[in-house]
Design a protein around this motif. Structure first.
Motif, PDB file in Angstrom:
ATOM      1  N   ARG A  23      51.128 132.369 106.688  1.00 37.67           N
ATOM      2  CA  ARG A  23      52.038 132.249 105.467  1.00 37.67           C
ATOM      3  C   ARG A  23      51.566 131.696 104.083  1.00 37.67           C
ATOM      4  NH1 ARG A  23      54.936 136.159 104.040  1.00 37.67           N
ATOM      5  NH2 ARG A  23      55.707 135.909 106.214  1.00 37.67           N
ATOM      6  N   GLU A  30      48.439 135.099  96.980  1.00 40.00           N
ATOM      7  CA  GLU A  30      49.188 135.645  96.007  1.00 40.00           C
ATOM      8  C   GLU A  30      49.081 134.849  94.686  1.00 40.00           C
ATOM      9  OE1 GLU A  30      51.921 137.611  93.396  1.00 40.00           O
ATOM     10  OE2 GLU A  30      51.079 138.122  95.578  1.00 40.00           O
ATOM     11  N   ASP A  62      60.023 131.197  96.250  1.00 47.10           N
ATOM     12  CA  ASP A  62      60.548 132.444  96.088  1.00 47.10           C
ATOM     13  C   ASP A  62      60.565 133.198  97.711  1.00 47.10           C
ATOM     14  OD1 ASP A  62      60.868 132.212  93.401  1.00 47.10           O
ATOM     15  OD2 ASP A  62      59.078 133.258  92.936  1.00 47.10           O
ATOM     16  N   TRP A  63      59.628 132.925  98.300  1.00 47.57           N
ATOM     17  CA  TRP A  63      59.291 133.340  99.608  1.00 47.57           C
ATOM     18  C   TRP A  63      60.464 132.826 100.459  1.00 47.57           C
ATOM     19  CZ3 TRP A  63      58.825 130.872 104.379  1.00 47.57           C
ATOM     20  CH2 TRP A  63      58.775 131.887 105.434  1.00 47.57           C
ATOM     21  N   ARG A  65      63.393 131.646  99.669  1.00 44.95           N
ATOM     22  CA  ARG A  65      64.572 132.141  99.183  1.00 44.95           C
ATOM     23  C   ARG A  65      65.053 133.587  99.532  1.00 44.95           C
ATOM     24  NH1 ARG A  65      64.627 130.187  93.277  1.00 44.95           N
ATOM     25  NH2 ARG A  65      65.473 127.784  93.674  1.00 44.95           N
ATOM     26  N   ARG A  66      63.790 134.491  99.631  1.00 46.67           N
ATOM     27  CA  ARG A  66      63.852 136.102 100.191  1.00 46.67           C
ATOM     28  C   ARG A  66      64.082 135.993 101.575  1.00 46.67           C
ATOM     29  NH1 ARG A  66      59.789 137.179  96.839  1.00 46.67           N
ATOM     30  NH2 ARG A  66      58.125 136.769  98.485  1.00 46.67           N
ATOM     31  N   HIS A  67      63.487 135.188 102.299  1.00 46.78           N
ATOM     32  CA  HIS A  67      63.655 134.791 103.675  1.00 46.78           C
ATOM     33  C   HIS A  67      64.932 134.507 104.175  1.00 46.78           C
ATOM     34  CE1 HIS A  67      61.944 135.069 107.801  1.00 46.78           C
ATOM     35  NE2 HIS A  67      62.627 133.642 107.745  1.00 46.78           N
ATOM     36  N   ALA A  69      67.684 134.907 102.273  1.00 50.07           N
ATOM     37  CA  ALA A  69      68.639 135.810 101.971  1.00 50.07           C
ATOM     38  C   ALA A  69      68.786 137.093 102.826  1.00 50.07           C
ATOM     39  CB  ALA A  69      68.179 136.285 100.495  1.00 50.07           C
ATOM     40  N   ARG A  70      67.754 137.218 103.527  1.00 51.94           N
ATOM     41  CA  ARG A  70      67.592 138.630 103.994  1.00 51.94           C
ATOM     42  C   ARG A  70      68.045 138.610 105.666  1.00 51.94           C
ATOM     43  NH1 ARG A  70      61.650 141.077 104.828  1.00 51.94           N
ATOM     44  NH2 ARG A  70      61.784 140.856 102.601  1.00 51.94           N
TER      45      ARG A  70
END
Length: 163
Positions: A23, A30, A62-63, A65-67, A69-70
């Protein structure tokens, strides 16, 4: 593939995401992509390294938070993956209880070195850096902890793969 010309950025991101080097490499990649897309901004920055570090940190946040929330994705047919306790399941639970009891008898310094090296699969150098001691000290602590653990488990009649 992350370019090898960014060791400082890679070290920084790996500290942000300990235990997940893949990761971390994705985040470095990125970050470099965003830098390439914004070359004028990077060139105009006082410190390009600081700009890259900030972008990498933001991408990591950001990663995360996305992880978070999903929801976790599961297969359609989860019945095929349901665990059925076999005849050895109870023995595994007992072995684990005996092992944890034996680990508690070790000194905190020896137990920490043993757990970090063997159970967290860290190198002696990584553990030494974390604990702030020389790698030889970590090797010695892990060695003596293993010997003591074998002795304790042997006294309890546990032999073989339990340790």
């Amino acid at each position: 593939m992350v370019p090898q010309s960014t060791p400082g950025l890679r070290r920084y991101v790996r500290r942000l995401l300990p235990g997940d080097p893949d990761r971390a490499d994705d985040i470095v990649q990125e970050t470099l992509l965003r830098a390439w897309r914004n070359l004028t901004v990077v060139a105009g920055a006082r410190s390009p390294e600081a700009w890259l570090s900030r972008v990498a940190r933001n991408v990591a946040i950001d990663w995360a938070r996305r992880h978070a929330a999903r929801p976790t994705e599961v297969d359609e047919d989860v019945t095929a993956t349901v665990w059925e306790p076999g005849e050895y399941a109870y023995e595994a639970v007992l072995d684990r209880a005996v092992l944890f009891g034996a680990l508690r008898t070790l000194s905190p310094l020896h137990r920490e070195a043993l757990l970090r090296v063997h159970y967290q699969d860290r190198t002696h150098t990584e553990v030494a850096g974390t604990l702030g001691v020389p790698p030889g000290t970590v090797k010695s602590r892990a060695h003596y902890a293993t010997r003591e653990l074998q002795r304790i488990l042997g006294e309890q009649g546990v032999t073989g793969p339990a340790y």
